[in-house]
Scaffold this active site. Structure first.
Site, PDB file in Angstrom:
ATOM      1  N   GLY A 163       0.849  -1.194   0.000  1.00 62.20           N
ATOM      2  CA  GLY A 163       0.000   0.000   0.000  1.00 62.20           C
ATOM      3  C   GLY A 163       0.885   1.245   0.000  1.00 62.20           C
ATOM      4  O   GLY A 163       2.063   1.196  -0.366  1.00 62.20           O
ATOM      5  N   PHE A 164       0.334   2.358   0.465  1.00 62.65           N
ATOM      6  CA  PHE A 164       1.081   3.625   0.437  1.00 62.65           C
ATOM      7  C   PHE A 164       2.345   3.549   1.285  1.00 62.65           C
ATOM      8  O   PHE A 164       3.407   4.018   0.881  1.00 62.65           O
ATOM      9  CB  PHE A 164       0.199   4.771   0.936  1.00 62.65           C
ATOM     10  CG  PHE A 164      -0.852   5.174  -0.057  1.00 62.65           C
ATOM     11  CD1 PHE A 164      -0.523   5.927  -1.170  1.00 62.65           C
ATOM     12  CD2 PHE A 164      -2.163   4.800   0.115  1.00 62.65           C
ATOM     13  CE1 PHE A 164      -1.481   6.303  -2.101  1.00 62.65           C
ATOM     14  CE2 PHE A 164      -3.138   5.172  -0.807  1.00 62.65           C
ATOM     15  CZ  PHE A 164      -2.797   5.920  -1.915  1.00 62.65           C
ATOM     16  N   GLY A 165       2.236   2.948   2.479  1.00 61.06           N
ATOM     17  CA  GLY A 165       3.385   2.878   3.380  1.00 61.06           C
ATOM     18  C   GLY A 165       4.483   1.985   2.841  1.00 61.06           C
ATOM     19  O   GLY A 165       5.667   2.357   2.829  1.00 61.06           O
ATOM     20  N   GLU A 206     -18.440  10.513   1.422  1.00 61.00           N
ATOM     21  CA  GLU A 206     -18.006  10.559   0.023  1.00 61.00           C
ATOM     22  C   GLU A 206     -18.940   9.719  -0.853  1.00 61.00           C
ATOM     23  O   GLU A 206     -19.376  10.143  -1.923  1.00 61.00           O
ATOM     24  CB  GLU A 206     -16.601   9.956  -0.037  1.00 61.00           C
ATOM     25  CG  GLU A 206     -15.673  10.539  -1.056  1.00 61.00           C
ATOM     26  CD  GLU A 206     -14.236  10.180  -0.687  1.00 61.00           C
ATOM     27  OE1 GLU A 206     -13.401  11.069  -0.729  1.00 61.00           O
ATOM     28  OE2 GLU A 206     -13.959   9.008  -0.350  1.00 61.00           O
ATOM     29  N   ASP A 223      -1.547   2.823   8.371  1.00 62.48           N
ATOM     30  CA  ASP A 223      -2.788   2.679   9.145  1.00 62.48           C
ATOM     31  C   ASP A 223      -2.675   1.718  10.317  1.00 62.48           C
ATOM     32  O   ASP A 223      -3.415   1.838  11.294  1.00 62.48           O
ATOM     33  CB  ASP A 223      -3.910   2.161   8.233  1.00 62.48           C
ATOM     34  CG  ASP A 223      -4.482   3.246   7.326  1.00 62.48           C
ATOM     35  OD1 ASP A 223      -3.956   4.368   7.336  1.00 62.48           O
ATOM     36  OD2 ASP A 223      -5.452   2.950   6.598  1.00 62.48           O
ATOM     37  N   ALA A 247      -3.455   8.578   3.628  1.00 64.47           N
ATOM     38  CA  ALA A 247      -2.347   8.181   2.771  1.00 64.47           C
ATOM     39  C   ALA A 247      -1.059   8.941   3.100  1.00 64.47           C
ATOM     40  O   ALA A 247       0.024   8.343   3.134  1.00 64.47           O
ATOM     41  CB  ALA A 247      -2.741   8.396   1.312  1.00 64.47           C
ATOM     42  N   GLN A 248      -1.172  10.246   3.350  1.00 63.08           N
ATOM     43  CA  GLN A 248       0.037  11.042   3.601  1.00 63.08           C
ATOM     44  C   GLN A 248       0.817  10.545   4.814  1.00 63.08           C
ATOM     45  O   GLN A 248       2.050  10.531   4.810  1.00 63.08           O
ATOM     46  CB  GLN A 248      -0.324  12.518   3.791  1.00 63.08           C
ATOM     47  CG  GLN A 248      -0.176  13.363   2.525  1.00 63.08           C
ATOM     48  CD  GLN A 248       1.171  13.174   1.826  1.00 63.08           C
ATOM     49  OE1 GLN A 248       2.223  13.092   2.459  1.00 63.08           O
ATOM     50  NE2 GLN A 248       1.137  13.074   0.506  1.00 63.08           N
TER      51      GLN A 248
HETATM   52  C1  FAD Z   1     -12.699   4.042   0.626  1.00 63.34           C
HETATM   53  C2  FAD Z   1     -11.477   4.738   1.167  1.00 63.34           C
HETATM   54  C3  FAD Z   1     -11.274   6.083   0.893  1.00 63.34           C
HETATM   55  C4  FAD Z   1     -10.152   6.743   1.381  1.00 63.34           C
HETATM   56  N1  FAD Z   1      -9.982   8.067   1.083  1.00 63.34           N
HETATM   57  C5  FAD Z   1      -8.859   8.695   1.482  1.00 63.34           C
HETATM   58  C6  FAD Z   1      -8.584  10.049   1.103  1.00 63.34           C
HETATM   59  O1  FAD Z   1      -9.410  10.688   0.438  1.00 63.34           O
HETATM   60  N2  FAD Z   1      -7.411  10.611   1.509  1.00 63.34           N
HETATM   61  C7  FAD Z   1      -6.480   9.927   2.236  1.00 63.34           C
HETATM   62  O2  FAD Z   1      -5.408  10.460   2.541  1.00 63.34           O
HETATM   63  N3  FAD Z   1      -6.707   8.657   2.625  1.00 63.34           N
HETATM   64  C8  FAD Z   1      -7.862   8.021   2.268  1.00 63.34           C
HETATM   65  N4  FAD Z   1      -8.078   6.715   2.634  1.00 63.34           N
HETATM   66  C9  FAD Z   1      -7.125   6.071   3.565  1.00 63.34           C
HETATM   67  C10 FAD Z   1      -5.863   5.616   2.867  1.00 63.34           C
HETATM   68  O3  FAD Z   1      -6.180   4.863   1.722  1.00 63.34           O
HETATM   69  C11 FAD Z   1      -5.046   4.792   3.876  1.00 63.34           C
HETATM   70  O4  FAD Z   1      -4.706   5.636   4.956  1.00 63.34           O
HETATM   71  C12 FAD Z   1      -3.776   4.229   3.246  1.00 63.34           C
HETATM   72  O5  FAD Z   1      -4.106   3.349   2.214  1.00 63.34           O
HETATM   73  C13 FAD Z   1      -2.951   3.518   4.317  1.00 63.34           C
HETATM   74  O6  FAD Z   1      -1.804   2.990   3.715  1.00 63.34           O
HETATM   75  P1  FAD Z   1      -1.125   1.673   4.320  1.00 63.34           P
HETATM   76  O7  FAD Z   1       0.104   1.454   3.514  1.00 63.34           O
HETATM   77  O8  FAD Z   1      -1.037   1.769   5.778  1.00 63.34           O
HETATM   78  O9  FAD Z   1      -2.183   0.492   4.041  1.00 63.34           O
HETATM   79  P2  FAD Z   1      -2.883   0.047   2.693  1.00 63.34           P
HETATM   80  O10 FAD Z   1      -2.779   1.060   1.637  1.00 63.34           O
HETATM   81  O11 FAD Z   1      -4.243  -0.431   3.104  1.00 63.34           O
HETATM   82  O12 FAD Z   1      -1.998  -1.203   2.217  1.00 63.34           O
HETATM   83  C14 FAD Z   1      -1.958  -2.403   2.941  1.00 63.34           C
HETATM   84  C15 FAD Z   1      -1.499  -3.503   1.996  1.00 63.34           C
HETATM   85  O13 FAD Z   1      -1.245  -4.673   2.751  1.00 63.34           O
HETATM   86  C16 FAD Z   1      -1.737  -5.811   2.074  1.00 63.34           C
HETATM   87  N5  FAD Z   1      -2.039  -6.833   3.070  1.00 63.34           N
HETATM   88  C17 FAD Z   1      -2.764  -6.697   4.207  1.00 63.34           C
HETATM   89  N6  FAD Z   1      -2.788  -7.858   4.885  1.00 63.34           N
HETATM   90  C18 FAD Z   1      -2.071  -8.749   4.157  1.00 63.34           C
HETATM   91  C19 FAD Z   1      -1.727 -10.127   4.335  1.00 63.34           C
HETATM   92  N7  FAD Z   1      -2.116 -10.830   5.406  1.00 63.34           N
HETATM   93  N8  FAD Z   1      -0.995 -10.725   3.382  1.00 63.34           N
HETATM   94  C20 FAD Z   1      -0.585 -10.038   2.274  1.00 63.34           C
HETATM   95  N9  FAD Z   1      -0.855  -8.733   2.072  1.00 63.34           N
HETATM   96  C21 FAD Z   1      -1.594  -8.094   2.998  1.00 63.34           C
HETATM   97  C22 FAD Z   1      -2.981  -5.295   1.352  1.00 63.34           C
HETATM   98  O14 FAD Z   1      -3.287  -6.098   0.229  1.00 63.34           O
HETATM   99  C23 FAD Z   1      -2.558  -3.873   0.976  1.00 63.34           C
HETATM  100  O15 FAD Z   1      -2.010  -3.803  -0.326  1.00 63.34           O
HETATM  101  C24 FAD Z   1      -9.204   6.032   2.162  1.00 63.34           C
HETATM  102  C25 FAD Z   1      -9.392   4.666   2.423  1.00 63.34           C
HETATM  103  C26 FAD Z   1     -10.517   4.023   1.927  1.00 63.34           C
HETATM  104  C27 FAD Z   1     -10.721   2.537   2.211  1.00 63.34           C
END
Ligand code: FAD
Length: 372
Positions: free
Chosen positions: A31-33, A193, A325, A340-341
């Protein structure tokens, strides 16, 4: 099979008898992180293995556009392999993460056709995000679609467009009215949204496309258990959004938790509302990172996110980092939001920290005043 025995598909931890002295960073989650961490390691002399159950990175902020047919799924999903095509130190592995053994510095993956594979690491970055939470009512899940993955968004799109199609062919006015009722449970950013996007779809995009029904007459109901919409935003902003949504014809009901969701609709405050589609936009729960890292119930916040040090490392494990997250990081006495940020900046910082440590430099400073 242990990857330490088999070699081949993945890189292993440095320091083995025949190992090149190149540290191995395993990143869990694309994901983003996770992506930001890997990108920040592009010039570092180390091997990176990025693991995700999907082969694509998903731009979640635009999921609602796919769910309401404004964008195609491919517009918001990018192949992780292509993202890192030119970053030679990154290997991508599509696999399910099953667990971590921080003592042995190993990750356990479920790999198709191979079963469990153990992957050694020198540094581990956990960025596996959050998933939907039905607040202990998992029995609602089959009837209340959520919005977290591309598959969820296409399912929502199919259900929403399907409800209009079924209503067009329905003879009973009462059945038509029910089919053209869309309920959103939870008025956080996603619910708000989606409510706006559904109102636009019904009252603008589809308004001339049907002959027997008037899509503009659709009922869009936004339900919130708390006293107001957008509880984590400033009250004045929430009030503005509330008025705007009402202008768009969204019915907003706050202060009552949904008691039941079934195949026909919901019950809330003792009232039954039948609907064509129910969407669950109410809550999230962290991926099981805390359990994997052995800190569930002790090193987490109330929501189950992993508590981290100022540099985003796990207490007692300077080689393990948790970003995005799934991590509980406070700033100015408040939990950083799940946006995301925060994930991108955290990932970038961790990447730079690891690169600095490997190079024998001081890691970028991040005392209690560090801002993400
Ligand atoms: C509908 C929606 C709208 C949003 N709108 C906004 C917005 O407008 N602005 C904003 O800043 N943020 C928004 N967000 C929040 C933003 O998307 C998250 O804060 C961001 O994606 C967090 O990044 P991350 O890397 O922590 O996790 P994620 O991006 O969720 O990435 C986690 C990754 O881990 C993988 N994963 C998880 N568990 C496993 C496992 N057991 N095995 C293998 N892979 C695994 C997943 O497949 C995923 O690719 C929104 C979120 C959603 C759901």
């Amino acid at each position: 099979m242990r990857e330490t025995e088999g070699r081949g598909a993945f890189a292993t931890r440095t320091g083995g008898e025949h190992e090149p002295a190149v540290p191995h960073v395993v990143i869990l989650g694309g994901g983003f992180g996770g992506l930001a961490t890997a990108a920040a390691l592009s010039r570092a002399p180390l091997r990176v293995t990025l693991v995700d159950r999907k082969n694509h990175h998903l731009f979640q902020p635009l999921l609602y556009q796919v769910a309401t047919a404004g964008l195609a799924p491919g517009d918001i999903a990018a192949s992780i392999r292509q993202v890192f095509r030119r970053q030679a130190n990154v290997t991508v592995a599509m696999a399910e993460i099953e667990g971590v053994d921080p003592g042995a510095r190993q990750v356990r993956l479920a790999v198709p056709e191979r079963g469990s594979v153990l992957l050694d690491y020198d540094f581990l970055v956990v960025a596996t995000g959050v998933g939907p939470s039905y607040f202990g009512h998992d029995e609602f899940a089959p009837f209340a679609l959520c919005l977290k993955t591309v598959e969820d968004a296409t399912a929502v799109r199919g259900a929403v467009l399907g409800a209009f199609e079924r209503a067009e062919l329905q003879a009973s006015p009462a059945e038509r009215r029910d089919l053209l009722t869309f309920i959103l449970v939870g008025a956080g950013p996603t619910g708000v949204e989606m409510a706006g996007a559904l109102a636009e779809l019904a009252r603008a995009t589809l308004v001339e496309d049907f002959r027997r029904i008037d899509p503009g007459s659709s009922r869009i109901v936004l339900l919130e258990a708390g006293p107001r919409i957008l509880p984590t935003f400033h009250a004045s902003l929430a009030e503005k959004v509330h008025r705007r949504l009402e202008k768009m014809g969204v019915e907003i009901r706050c202060g009552r938790a949904v008691e039941l969701v079934d195949e026909r609709g919901v019950e809330v405050g003792g009232e039954r509302i039948d609907a064509g589609v129910v969407l669950w936009t109410a809550g999230v729960k962290p991926s099981p990172a805390a359990a994997w890292l052995g800190v569930a119930g002790k090193g987490t916040d109330r929501a189950g996110r992993v508590e981290v040090e100022a540099d985003l490392s796990l207490a007692g494990h300077p080689e393990v980092f948790v970003v995005g997250d799934v991590s509980a990081r406070q700033q100015d006495g408040r939990q950083l939001p799940g946006v995301a940020q925060v994930a991108i900046q955290g990932g970038r910082h961790v990447g730079r920290t690891i690169a600095a440590r490997v190079a024998g430099r001081t890691a970028p400073g991040c005392g209690s005043g560090c801002r993400w």
